[in-house]
Design a protein around this motif. Structure first.
Motif, PDB file in Angstrom:
ATOM      1  N   GLY A 167       0.743  -1.237  -0.010  1.00  0.00           N
ATOM      2  CA  GLY A 167      -0.120   0.196   0.040  1.00  0.00           C
ATOM      3  C   GLY A 167       0.967   1.006  -0.037  1.00  0.00           C
ATOM      4  O   GLY A 167       1.859   1.200   0.254  1.00  0.00           O
ATOM      5  N   VAL A 168       0.207   2.418  -0.298  1.00  0.00           N
ATOM      6  CA  VAL A 168       0.924   3.481  -0.545  1.00  0.00           C
ATOM      7  C   VAL A 168       0.157   4.699   0.423  1.00  0.00           C
ATOM      8  O   VAL A 168      -0.821   4.797   0.240  1.00  0.00           O
ATOM      9  N   SER A 169       1.193   5.459   1.081  1.00  0.00           N
ATOM     10  CA  SER A 169       0.603   6.664   1.695  1.00  0.00           C
ATOM     11  C   SER A 169       1.696   7.666   1.175  1.00  0.00           C
ATOM     12  O   SER A 169       2.890   7.630   1.144  1.00  0.00           O
ATOM     13  N   LEU A 170       1.071   9.031   1.051  1.00  0.00           N
ATOM     14  CA  LEU A 170       1.738  10.189   0.709  1.00  0.00           C
ATOM     15  C   LEU A 170       1.708  11.296   1.725  1.00  0.00           C
ATOM     16  O   LEU A 170       0.535  11.638   1.765  1.00  0.00           O
ATOM     17  N   VAL A 176       5.500   6.870   1.580  1.00  0.00           N
ATOM     18  CA  VAL A 176       5.631   5.593   2.507  1.00  0.00           C
ATOM     19  C   VAL A 176       4.961   4.152   1.904  1.00  0.00           C
ATOM     20  O   VAL A 176       3.891   4.290   1.274  1.00  0.00           O
ATOM     21  N   ARG A 177       5.671   3.138   1.853  1.00  0.00           N
ATOM     22  CA  ARG A 177       4.795   1.826   1.232  1.00  0.00           C
ATOM     23  C   ARG A 177       4.877   0.782   2.366  1.00  0.00           C
ATOM     24  O   ARG A 177       5.719   0.649   3.451  1.00  0.00           O
ATOM     25  N   VAL A 178       3.781   0.255   2.636  1.00  0.00           N
ATOM     26  CA  VAL A 178       3.306  -0.642   3.640  1.00  0.00           C
ATOM     27  C   VAL A 178       3.010  -2.041   3.184  1.00  0.00           C
ATOM     28  O   VAL A 178       2.078  -2.141   2.162  1.00  0.00           O
ATOM     29  N   PRO A 185      -4.507   1.194  -0.513  1.00  0.00           N
ATOM     30  CA  PRO A 185      -4.350   0.244   0.483  1.00  0.00           C
ATOM     31  C   PRO A 185      -3.854  -0.769  -0.408  1.00  0.00           C
ATOM     32  O   PRO A 185      -3.374  -1.229  -1.371  1.00  0.00           O
ATOM     33  N   PRO A 186      -2.920  -1.938   0.703  1.00  0.00           N
ATOM     34  CA  PRO A 186      -2.305  -2.901   0.157  1.00  0.00           C
ATOM     35  C   PRO A 186      -3.246  -3.853  -0.800  1.00  0.00           C
ATOM     36  O   PRO A 186      -4.262  -4.106  -0.241  1.00  0.00           O
TER      37      PRO A 186
END
Length: 361
Positions: A163-166, A240-242, A276-277
């Motif tokens: 998943g990605v958050s910026l 951010v990568r999760v 989301p992942p």
């Protein structure tokens, strides 16, 4: 297929150039219509970005791709379309115009398209801000999504994506003359340095709580206005990568708890979760079907990969639709100078896709 690929690649479609994206959408629409029995798509203009959608009957299978690229208009001058020694090159050829060509040719060979929706978006490379709701809405009504993003190395299908958050962190300080009275200022650049060091430990804190795999990467930074002035403003973008939803929540909580180190400095935290992942469970049954299908076609064993990059497949999986990604081109170099496609694999991947669509409808 090569003629169709040349047509798409030579119509440049840089995400930030909405006029170029609109031109590309018309080319995609015309090419798809020619191969899909003359069926015309809907051209959807959402906030200036053009998306292309075909719907045949009541959709059960969503075929998902994008026609925008990261390459600015004019890139063909430095990265021209070419085919040499079985390798096709050009801006966006791998990510993901070859996948679109393979998709159209796969569908052209089916006796019926009933139950299929084709959605080609125009802003995937910049976060799908205008198309996310459309993608999720279609996916919620389908039994499966097949994503025509390029494959992982060696042709592997993508069964898991992070998943990605910026985020953007803005520091507000106070300006002062850096020679006469620097002590009267609050140096936003210095405060930003403290925050970047704090970010460096954030991924480790998340890993201790939710497991490994999270990355927190400061990217674009700026500070100050003049060489003789204490910076009053500084900012940094954070990628951010999760691997899991729990890690995404943990990062968000920790990042929003950052606090200033310098007296009178202020922080503003903007942004948040973007995609989301894509959990491996969302792809498990579809990958098993793809493995069996490849065997029946004599294409050899398929492999799978978990990747850090995100796609619109993250959204379809997040919406509860089983999703298999990486069904597009085989090659390498997405977003890079060596971007290319292995031509001989294009008809093989088209045959695999056609058989999967037939099985899922």
């Amino acid at each position: 297929m090569l003629a169709d690929l040349e047509e798409l690649v030579t119509c440049e479609s840089y995400s930030a150039d909405h006029a170029a994206v609109a031109r590309s959408a018309r080319v995609v629409a015309d090419q798809g219509s020619r191969l899909l029995g003359g069926a015309r798509p809907r051209l959807l203009d959402i906030a200036g970005v053009t998306h292309v959608q075909w719907t045949f009957g009541t959709p059960r299978v969503l075929l998902l791709g994008h026609h925008d690229t990261v390459w600015p208009v004019g890139s063909l001058r430095t990265h021209p379309w070419s085919v040499e020694d079985g390798i096709a090159r050009g801006p966006g050829v791998f990510d993901m115009k070859a996948g679109l060509v393979q998709m159209f040719h796969a569908l052209a060979g089916l006796p019926s398209l009933d139950g299929v929706c084709v959605l080609v978006t125009g802003d995937e490379e910049v976060g799908s801000d205008t198309s996310r709701a459309l993608v999720e809405d279609v996916a919620r009504g389908c039994a499966a999504t097949l994503v025509l993003e390029p494959s992982a190395p060696g042709g592997a299908l993508k069964t898991s994506r992070k998943g990605v958050s910026l985020y953007d962190i803005t520091v507000h300080g106070r300006a002062a003359h850096s020679g006469l009275e620097p002590e009267k200022g609050v140096n936003a650049a210095t405060e930003l340095a403290h925050q970047i060091l704090a970010l460096d430990g954030l991924a480790a804190a998340v890993a201790a709580d939710t497991g490994p795999g999270t990355t927190v990467t400061p990217t674009v930074m700026s500070a100050g206005t003049a060489a003789n002035t204490v910076p009053a403003l500084a900012r940094v973008d954070v990628d951010v990568r999760v691997p899991t939803a729990a890690a995404q929540d943990a990062v968000d909580r920790l990042l929003r708890s950052l606090s200033p180190r310098l007296p009178d400095a202020r922080l503003r935290i903007g942004g948040g979760p973007n995609r989301p992942p894509l959990d491996p469970a969302a792809s498990r049954e579809l990958f098993a079907l793809a493995q069996r299908t490849a065997g029946e076609l004599g294409l050899g064993p398929l492999s799978r990969a978990a990747v850090g990059g995100a796609s619109d497949g993250n959204y379809t999986a997040g919406a509860g639709c089983p999703t298999l990604d990486g069904l597009g081109a085989v090659g390498d170099g997405a977003h890079a100078d060596h971007e290319h496609v292995v031509v001989a694999t294009m008809p093989e991947r088209a045959r695999l896709l056609a058989r999967l669509v037939g099985a899922l409808r």
